[in-house]
Write a protein that holds these residues in place. Structure first.
Motif, PDB file in Angstrom:
ATOM      1  N   ARG A 139       0.832  -1.142  -0.049  1.00 21.82           N
ATOM      2  CA  ARG A 139      -0.140   0.227   0.111  1.00 21.82           C
ATOM      3  C   ARG A 139       0.806   1.397   0.037  1.00 21.82           C
ATOM      4  NH1 ARG A 139      -4.570   1.660   4.507  1.00 21.82           N
ATOM      5  NH2 ARG A 139      -5.406   3.505   3.600  1.00 21.82           N
ATOM      6  N   TYR A 140       1.930   1.389   0.587  1.00 20.67           N
ATOM      7  CA  TYR A 140       2.870   2.585   0.966  1.00 20.67           C
ATOM      8  C   TYR A 140       4.259   2.245   0.128  1.00 20.67           C
ATOM      9  CZ  TYR A 140      -0.765   3.920   4.350  1.00 20.67           C
ATOM     10  OH  TYR A 140      -1.958   4.167   5.030  1.00 20.67           O
ATOM     11  N   GLY A 141       4.295   2.234  -1.042  1.00 17.39           N
ATOM     12  CA  GLY A 141       5.554   1.937  -1.661  1.00 17.39           C
ATOM     13  C   GLY A 141       6.708   2.620  -1.337  1.00 17.39           C
ATOM     14  N   ARG A 142       6.468   3.657  -1.044  1.00 16.61           N
ATOM     15  CA  ARG A 142       7.935   4.606  -0.741  1.00 16.61           C
ATOM     16  C   ARG A 142       8.176   4.425   0.746  1.00 16.61           C
ATOM     17  NH1 ARG A 142       7.855   9.054  -4.572  1.00 16.61           N
ATOM     18  NH2 ARG A 142       9.071  10.254  -2.901  1.00 16.61           N
ATOM     19  N   VAL A 151      12.654  -0.793  -1.255  1.00 20.64           N
ATOM     20  CA  VAL A 151      12.169   0.712  -1.649  1.00 20.64           C
ATOM     21  C   VAL A 151      12.748   1.065  -2.938  1.00 20.64           C
ATOM     22  CG1 VAL A 151      11.905   3.119  -0.749  1.00 20.64           C
ATOM     23  CG2 VAL A 151      11.752   1.259   0.788  1.00 20.64           C
ATOM     24  N   PRO A 152      12.189   1.756  -3.992  1.00 21.45           N
ATOM     25  CA  PRO A 152      12.733   2.069  -5.042  1.00 21.45           C
ATOM     26  C   PRO A 152      13.737   3.035  -4.871  1.00 21.45           C
ATOM     27  CG  PRO A 152      10.090   2.086  -5.337  1.00 21.45           C
ATOM     28  CD  PRO A 152      10.365   2.025  -3.780  1.00 21.45           C
ATOM     29  N   TRP A 210      13.577  19.384 -12.190  1.00 20.43           N
ATOM     30  CA  TRP A 210      14.613  18.928 -11.155  1.00 20.43           C
ATOM     31  C   TRP A 210      15.183  20.332 -10.468  1.00 20.43           C
ATOM     32  CZ3 TRP A 210      15.194  17.489 -16.531  1.00 20.43           C
ATOM     33  CH2 TRP A 210      16.106  18.110 -17.037  1.00 20.43           C
ATOM     34  N   GLU A 211      15.412  21.301 -11.315  1.00 23.03           N
ATOM     35  CA  GLU A 211      15.950  22.531 -10.531  1.00 23.03           C
ATOM     36  C   GLU A 211      15.043  23.089  -9.578  1.00 23.03           C
ATOM     37  OE1 GLU A 211      16.874  25.346 -13.390  1.00 23.03           O
ATOM     38  OE2 GLU A 211      17.944  24.233 -14.679  1.00 23.03           O
ATOM     39  N   ASN A 212      13.719  22.687  -9.306  1.00 23.23           N
ATOM     40  CA  ASN A 212      12.562  23.044  -8.313  1.00 23.23           C
ATOM     41  C   ASN A 212      12.446  21.689  -7.650  1.00 23.23           C
ATOM     42  OD1 ASN A 212      11.038  24.189  -6.403  1.00 23.23           O
ATOM     43  ND2 ASN A 212       9.262  24.547  -8.027  1.00 23.23           N
ATOM     44  N   GLY A 213      13.629  21.006  -7.179  1.00 25.17           N
ATOM     45  CA  GLY A 213      13.720  19.542  -6.617  1.00 25.17           C
ATOM     46  C   GLY A 213      12.856  19.405  -5.358  1.00 25.17           C
ATOM     47  N   TYR A 214      12.994  20.576  -4.348  1.00 26.56           N
ATOM     48  CA  TYR A 214      12.317  20.204  -2.939  1.00 26.56           C
ATOM     49  C   TYR A 214      10.684  20.271  -3.310  1.00 26.56           C
ATOM     50  CZ  TYR A 214      16.903  21.868  -1.112  1.00 26.56           C
ATOM     51  OH  TYR A 214      18.066  21.963  -0.834  1.00 26.56           O
ATOM     52  N   ASN A 215      10.171  21.171  -4.084  1.00 26.60           N
ATOM     53  CA  ASN A 215       8.760  21.056  -4.395  1.00 26.60           C
ATOM     54  C   ASN A 215       8.286  20.014  -5.089  1.00 26.60           C
ATOM     55  OD1 ASN A 215       6.285  22.350  -5.999  1.00 26.60           O
ATOM     56  ND2 ASN A 215       6.310  22.968  -3.675  1.00 26.60           N
ATOM     57  N   GLU A 216       9.233  19.409  -6.331  1.00 28.07           N
ATOM     58  CA  GLU A 216       8.851  18.255  -7.004  1.00 28.07           C
ATOM     59  C   GLU A 216       8.814  17.322  -6.130  1.00 28.07           C
ATOM     60  OE1 GLU A 216       7.947  18.058 -10.016  1.00 28.07           O
ATOM     61  OE2 GLU A 216       7.946  20.127 -10.668  1.00 28.07           O
ATOM     62  N   SER A 217       9.952  17.149  -4.934  1.00 29.85           N
ATOM     63  CA  SER A 217       9.738  15.689  -4.194  1.00 29.85           C
ATOM     64  C   SER A 217       8.535  15.803  -3.498  1.00 29.85           C
ATOM     65  CB  SER A 217      10.963  15.838  -3.257  1.00 29.85           C
ATOM     66  OG  SER A 217      10.933  14.851  -2.314  1.00 29.85           O
ATOM     67  N   LEU A 239       3.101  13.765  -2.156  1.00 33.18           N
ATOM     68  CA  LEU A 239       1.533  14.229  -2.081  1.00 33.18           C
ATOM     69  C   LEU A 239       0.736  13.157  -3.230  1.00 33.18           C
ATOM     70  CD1 LEU A 239      -0.574  15.987  -0.989  1.00 33.18           C
ATOM     71  CD2 LEU A 239      -0.142  17.365  -3.039  1.00 33.18           C
ATOM     72  N   ARG A 240       1.322  12.984  -4.172  1.00 35.48           N
ATOM     73  CA  ARG A 240       0.507  12.117  -5.359  1.00 35.48           C
ATOM     74  C   ARG A 240       0.532  10.522  -4.890  1.00 35.48           C
ATOM     75  NH1 ARG A 240      -1.221  12.981 -10.057  1.00 35.48           N
ATOM     76  NH2 ARG A 240      -0.060  15.135 -10.464  1.00 35.48           N
ATOM     77  N   ASP A 241       1.529  10.257  -4.429  1.00 38.60           N
ATOM     78  CA  ASP A 241       1.673   8.778  -3.961  1.00 38.60           C
ATOM     79  C   ASP A 241       0.780   8.479  -2.766  1.00 38.60           C
ATOM     80  OD1 ASP A 241       3.086   8.072  -6.149  1.00 38.60           O
ATOM     81  OD2 ASP A 241       4.978   8.231  -5.046  1.00 38.60           O
ATOM     82  N   GLU A 242       0.984   9.158  -1.751  1.00 40.66           N
ATOM     83  CA  GLU A 242       0.245   9.060  -0.286  1.00 40.66           C
ATOM     84  C   GLU A 242      -1.186   9.528  -0.417  1.00 40.66           C
ATOM     85  OE1 GLU A 242       2.749  10.430   2.357  1.00 40.66           O
ATOM     86  OE2 GLU A 242       4.565   9.481   1.679  1.00 40.66           O
TER      87      GLU A 242
END
Length: 319
Positions: free
Chosen positions: A106-109, A142-143, A263-270, A275-278
């Motif tokens: 359920r929680y792959g990350r 974990v990936p 990827w230059e906006n890495g913190y927000n992309e992470s 947010l999308r996965d969970e």
């Protein structure tokens, strides 16, 4: 006056140099190597650390070399009591394995430490060591994280070239799109503080224009103070002339990433990826359930991780 001390002419060192013998060779150590010492030729094969692996090794040696148990244990430094001990499997072993596999699916990350926190929330009295053993035996992984891009070192608006050094130093915002149960598209504007990794706000609406971005930022500036920099992509909602004129007036410098370089906006992309996965991909894991890694994997109900709660997007509260 004291007389000057002179060495004798026939010194041993001079004799050795004259005869050409030089220094003596180092003698070979007479100490017997221990079975637990690493051998360079066999260092890549690994060590027999766990009791179960050592038992299997003893059984293999006895079966191949036809030697008694006493001699095999003596040579491989294995206590006979440990060799004859039969491990006891708990009664709840199969049930715990099934719950760990279900949570990992359920929680792959999540890794085994966060899975341990979720198991404790379910009422399990288990430590992370036991969960890790089952985790490794079942082959759960974990990936791996994606490697950093080399381009981060070149652009002026990258996360590496301008690192946040204090709260309210650099804020980052971006959009996340999803489709709830009714099938209609919803956009989320996420704003985070890159230093504290805190989510400042999540604004959800069917359409988000530049006026909505300014309204959200204005409320955050009023409640949390004005940041020194803001980082975003080159979307039309962020690069409109009204925002480019308004931010410098309130004392905020803009940092736009290069086009086509998320990827230059890495913190927000992470953060958006988590947010999308969970939340968005069917998990619906609110802040009261999701365990945080700081300080002791407590849930959000015990320790507030974000300044705004995540919305449950069912489409009923959106126009």
């Amino acid at each position: 006056m004291a007389k000057r001390v002179r060495w004798p002419i026939d010194r041993p060192s001079e004799e050795a140099q004259a005869t050409g013998e030089g220094e003596r060779k180092a003698k070979k150590s007479r100490c017997r190597s221990h079975t637990r010492q690493a051998v360079p030729e066999r260092s890549g094969r690994g060590k027999l650390l766990s009791p179960s692996r050592r038992r299997k090794c003893i059984d293999h040696v006895r079966r191949v070399l036809k030697v008694p148990e006493r001699r095999a244990c003596n040579v491989l430094d294995q206590p006979r009591s440990t060799q004859r001990l039969q491990p006891k499997i708990p009664d709840d072993h199969d049930l715990l394995t099934r719950d760990i596999t279900d949570l990992a699916t359920r929680y792959g990350r999540y890794g085994y430490r966060r899975i341990t926190a979720l198991l404790k929330d379910r009422g399990w009295h288990v430590n992370h060591k036991r969960v890790e053993r089952i985790w490794r035996r079942e082959g759960l992984k974990v990936p791996k994280k994606q490697p950093k891009r080399g381009r981060l070192w070149l652009n002026d608006g990258s996360c590496i070239r301008l690192r946040p050094v204090r709260p309210n130093h650099v804020w980052a915002y971006d959009f996340v799109s999803c489709r709830p149960e009714d099938g209609r598209a919803v956009r989320l504007l996420t704003v985070i503080d890159e230093y504290t990794r805190e989510c400042m706000a999540i604004h959800a609406a069917r359409r988000i224009r530049s006026d909505d971005v300014m309204h959200t930022l204005t409320k955050l500036f009023t409640s949390h103070g004005v940041p020194e920099h803001t980082r975003s992509d080159n979307g039309p909602e962020f690069t409109v002339q009204a925002i480019r004129d308004w931010l410098p007036r309130v004392g905020v410098q803009t940092l736009f990433i290069q086009p086509g370089s998320p990827w230059e906006n890495g913190y927000n992309e992470s953060f958006n990826g988590k947010l999308r996965d969970e939340l968005l991909n069917g998990y619906r894991a609110t802040n009261a359930v999701r365990p945080s890694s700081r300080p002791v994997y407590q849930s959000g109900a015990v320790m507030s991780c974000t300044r705004s709660s995540l919305p449950v997007l069912d489409g009923s509260d959106l126009p």
